[in-house]
Enzyme design. Structure first.
Site, PDB file in Angstrom:
ATOM      1  N   SER A 146       0.874  -1.379  -0.215  1.00 33.62           N
ATOM      2  CA  SER A 146       0.214  -0.298  -0.091  1.00 33.62           C
ATOM      3  C   SER A 146       0.847   1.490   0.276  1.00 33.62           C
ATOM      4  O   SER A 146       1.939   0.652   0.993  1.00 33.62           O
ATOM      5  CB  SER A 146      -0.778  -0.010   1.449  1.00 33.62           C
ATOM      6  OG  SER A 146      -1.443   1.578   1.312  1.00 33.62           O
ATOM      7  N   TYR A 159      -1.542  -0.795  10.492  1.00 29.95           N
ATOM      8  CA  TYR A 159      -2.173  -1.306   9.504  1.00 29.95           C
ATOM      9  C   TYR A 159      -0.224  -0.428   8.315  1.00 29.95           C
ATOM     10  O   TYR A 159       0.301  -1.199   7.336  1.00 29.95           O
ATOM     11  CB  TYR A 159      -3.388  -0.178   8.355  1.00 29.95           C
ATOM     12  CG  TYR A 159      -3.296  -0.290   6.505  1.00 29.95           C
ATOM     13  CD1 TYR A 159      -3.698  -1.905   6.326  1.00 29.95           C
ATOM     14  CD2 TYR A 159      -2.920   0.994   6.097  1.00 29.95           C
ATOM     15  CE1 TYR A 159      -4.167  -1.910   5.028  1.00 29.95           C
ATOM     16  CE2 TYR A 159      -2.811   0.456   4.241  1.00 29.95           C
ATOM     17  CZ  TYR A 159      -3.192  -0.480   4.355  1.00 29.95           C
ATOM     18  OH  TYR A 159      -3.621  -0.772   2.573  1.00 29.95           O
ATOM     19  N   LYS A 163       2.502  -2.882   5.908  1.00 29.46           N
ATOM     20  CA  LYS A 163       2.627  -2.661   4.798  1.00 29.46           C
ATOM     21  C   LYS A 163       3.778  -2.339   4.318  1.00 29.46           C
ATOM     22  O   LYS A 163       4.832  -2.283   3.320  1.00 29.46           O
ATOM     23  CB  LYS A 163       1.590  -2.002   3.905  1.00 29.46           C
ATOM     24  CG  LYS A 163       0.201  -2.040   3.997  1.00 29.46           C
ATOM     25  CD  LYS A 163      -0.074  -3.651   3.418  1.00 29.46           C
ATOM     26  CE  LYS A 163      -1.176  -3.397   2.978  1.00 29.46           C
ATOM     27  NZ  LYS A 163      -1.680  -5.276   3.106  1.00 29.46           N
TER      28      LYS A 163
END
Length: 262
Positions: A146, A159, A163
């Site tokens: 991401s 998150y 990532k």
């Protein structure tokens, strides 16, 4: 011909998180290029829609309903693909994600769980897949990272950290598995999947995000699928250990979560 290098006839792929969104688009794209596809996710009805699209493209689909937050379930997909199709050439680690959460609400367990779901699950599948991929003459692994893996974003601690780890995992795994298995990643920006429904339904927020993106639009799942087909195919045969940024040219975050100051 040069364009033949983008085809995947006779290849077999595993795509995780393929019930909808990016995973479904990638499965369809690989099928369009000629690959047969094993698709896995939690919801059978979603997988059935993806499988039908794969078949409409003229390829075969195998559905596996599984909770891929359990790395053992992910690892089992490699053998399942070989049992069904006789070989394995492409692995797309798409499953992952972690909901935004304020810093002080993010526990050590939250970070550990984010790492397992976004990195550990894919690693379990890749470990199981390696013996099969070594028999391929064009093995390719694609991890879906991401843009948040390189940009700071408020409330994205779990998150974004996971990532970022997945992006570096990609580079390190590529070094370990060269020269027989190529390992690359895609780092999407804001893509209009169900995860961005709140953006699609809010004209002011969508306009702000579009204006923060140099190409002045949000991404379509097929933008990511096209990149995946490229990385899976012989067209990218001299690429490994790379993170392809499919984000409209972002140089700064274009998604923030409004939170009160500490």
């Amino acid at each position: 011909m040069l364009m033949d290098r983008f085809g995947l006839p006779g290849r077999v792929a595993v795509v995780t998180g393929a019930g909808r969104g990016l995973g479904a688009a990638i499965a369809r794209g690989l099928a369009d290029a000629g690959a047969e596809v094993l698709i896995a996710a939690r919801t059978e009805s979603d997988l059935a829609v993806t499988a039908e699209a794969v078949r409409q493209a003229g390829s075969a689909a195998e559905i596996v309903v599984a909770d891929l937050s359990d790395p053992e379930n992910a690892a089992a997909l490699a053998d399942r693909a070989v049992e069904r199709f006789g070989r394995l050439d492409i692995v797309v680690n798409n499953v992952g994600g972690t909901a935004p959460k304020p810093f002080l609400d993010t526990t050590a367990d939250d970070l550990a769980n984010a790492f397992v779901f976004n990195v550990g699950t894919g690693h379990a599948l890749l470990r199981a897949a390696v013996p099969h991929l070594l028999r391929s003459d064009g093995a390719s692994v694609i991890n879906i990272s991401s843009a948040m893996g390189r940009f700071p974003g408020r409330a994205f601690l779990g998150y974004a950290t996971a990532k970022a780890a997945l992006s570096h995992y990609t580079r390190t795994a590529a070094a370990d598995l060269a020269p027989k298995i190529r390992v690359n990643a895609i780092a999407p920006g804001a893509i209009l999947t169900s995860a961005l429904d709140v953006v699609a339904g809010n004209e002011a927020l969508r306009t702000a995000m579009e204006q923060a993106t140099p190409l002045r639009r949000l991404g379509d799942p097929d933008d990511v699928a096209a990149a995946a087909v490229f990385l899976a195919s012989p067209a990218s045969g001299y690429l490994t250990g790379k993170v392809l940024e499919v984000d409209g040219g972002l140089t700064a975050p274009n998604l923030t979560i409004p939170l009160p100051d500490l």
